[in-house]
Enzyme design. Structure first.
Site: not given
Ligand code: TAP
Length: 484
Positions: A180, A387
């Protein structure tokens, strides 16, 4: 970059077949540089679609885990070649869908192919040990079993590399997958899945379901037939996933946020440090989990460093990422744009000095923000603690290196950290004292190699590691066997 005719509708992949969501509902994915432009439509799936995908993965698991690991690896090798031959189109889609510049998108896609090849090779390597038993008539050894069905949940910021660095090891070690992706990057994700499907993976080995995090993401985490969840994303969502998975005894792996420091010691090569802060902090519009966010500089070189940094940051060209004159693209979405703008306002309100940037261009329509540099940032300020995930650098002045280490460690995250120095003793002290999973000396905070373990400390991670040989720890369980 040439204009390619794009397919408009992207389907789910379930049991080897591309299909629409049971609801018939679709959503559009748009270009953050031109929000009126639709990049494609993805399926807004329901629980029914998810259940079908998990069942397909479970059915496929029995045969897939029995296959010889080198054979599983050979599918990844084919997928790598297919990905490579589609690099331009995939990178172009990524740029249009989430605003990363085309050269960066191309680099990431090539990285995806390299990861697939690396794990294709893992199919040929040993996965167990023979351990001497105290019983002379016994043979004792370890073997590794796949978890079964693995749920892969990914963010939008590395829409090729992160899904691939999760799915490739999952598959080669014998798991089947339900993937997903983030909605903001669902079209790019579909293109990766197309490459895997074209490589001829047996039906049900990889399944792709797009839709909301609250329905499809949470549904995967809670599904009794999903044995492992690998997640990268925000800390807030990650914590919730960890608790839910723990409650039903599923294995989970979380990689989350960062608040990554770069320390510039008074004996540093200043030009090197300036270039590394710009590259590590502002490439990908600062939307990397390993992006430089805090720049902690010793008083003796503060003036020189900040002047040189400012001069270069002011010269950065912001654009749609598709043309050569745009070094930095827009924020990936409207949400990101508002969130980053909010942090810039907060920085000003709390007393930091905005030296440059933070401008928006309402007339341009795209979610553009010019790179911002704050001065006079103190440890207690929001922009020094949370962040931001955008093109914002916070400069912090310190007197000693000890104070620099203490400041660097004074946050809840611990993903990546760099020190710039020409002194080996200082480097060794930093390596010992810094609380970060990725420790870099005279190198930018972002930028990791695929063959090395990747992950954070403190609230950045669930403390496992991804990539390289480390990936086997999550995607398999060890059996200790004694044969007498
Ligand atoms: P999130 O909003 O957390 O979303 C990540 C994934 O989780 C998306 O596919 C999202 O789906 C899904 N999701 C949302 N709510 C959920 C729930 N209740 N249960 C299960 N899955 C759920 O993060 P983002 O905005 O995409 O990415 C940015 C964040 O990722 C930042 O904090 C960044 O630091 C972190 N990040 C960390 C790393 C590593 S390796 N540490 C690398 C890249 C990014 P939807 O798109 O449908 O909301």
């Amino acid at each position: 970059m040439g204009v390619t005719v794009q397919k408009q509708e992207y389907l789910n992949l379930i049991k080897g077949k591309w299909m629409p969501a049971a609801s018939g509902d679709q959503r559009s994915s748009i270009n953050p540089a031109a929000p009126e432009e639709v990049v494609g439509y993805y399926q807004y799936s329901t629980e029914e679609d998810l259940n079908k995908a998990v069942e397909a993965a479970q059915e496929a698991s029995t045969e897939w885990r029995k296959k010889a690991a080198p054979e599983r690896g050979s599918y990844l090798y084919k997928a790598a070649n297919i990905l490579e031959s589609n690099v331009e189109e995939i990178a172009e889609t990524m740029t249009r869908e989430m605003g990363k510049t085309f050269p960066e998108a191309k680099g990431e896609t090539m990285r995806g192919a390299a990861i697939l090849k690396y794990y294709a090779g893992e199919g040929m390597r040993k996965t167990g040990d023979v351990i001497p038993s105290t019983d002379q008539e016994a043979l004792m050894f370890t073997k590794r079993d796949p978890l079964g069905v693995v749920g892969v949940i990914t963010p939008w910021n590395f829409p090729v590399a992160i899904p691939v660095w999760k799915m490739a090891p999952a598959l080669v070690y014998g798991n089947t997958v339900v993937f997903k992706p983030a909605q903001e990057a669902a079209v790019t994700a579909a293109k990766i899945v197309e490459c895997l499907a074209q490589a001829g993976l047996p039906e049900g080995v990889i399944n792709f379901v797009t839709g909301s995090g609250s329905t499809i993401g949470q549904g995967l985490v809670d599904h009794s037939k999903v044995n492992g969840i690998t997640f990268t994303g925000s800390e807030q969502v990650g914590r919730d996933i960890g608790q839910r998975a723990l409650a039903r005894g599923a294995k989970y792996q979380l990689e989350m946020g960062g608040k990554n420091p770069v320390i510039v010691a008074d004996d540093a090569d200043i030009d090197l440090a300036v270039d590394a802060v710009i590259s590590g902090g502002l490439k990908s519009t600062g939307q990397k989990c390993t992006a430089t966010s805090r720049v902690i500089v010793q008083r003796g070189v503060y003036e020189e460093f900040s002047q040189k940094l400012l001069q270069k940051v002011k010269g950065i060209k912001v654009g749609d990422g598709q043309h050569e004159n745009s070094w930095m693209g827009p924020c990936a979405s409207e949400n990101q744009f508002h969130s980053v703008s909010g942090y810039i306002e907060k920085g000003k309100e709390e007393g930091a000095t905005l030296l440059t940037g933070g401008e928006t261009f309402p007339e341009k329509k795209g979610y553009y923000i010019t790179p911002a540099v704050f001065d006079d940032v103190t440890r207690d300020m929001t922009i020094a603690r949370e962040e931001i995930f955008g093109p914002v650098l916070a400069l912090m002045k310190v007197d000693t290196l000890e104070e620099a280490f203490e400041t660097a460690n004074d946050v809840e995250y611990g993903l990546s950290a760099s020190l710039f120095t020409t002194n080996i003793q200082k480097s060794l002290a930093f390596i010992d004292e810094i609380e970060a999973g990725l420790v870099r000396v005279n190198a930018e905070s972002a930028g990791v190699e695929l063959q090395a373990p990747f992950g954070g400390m403190k609230r950045s991670s669930s403390h496992s590691r991804e990539q390289g040989e480390a990936a086997i720890e999550f995607f398999t369980s060890i059996k200790t066997v004694l044969v007498k």
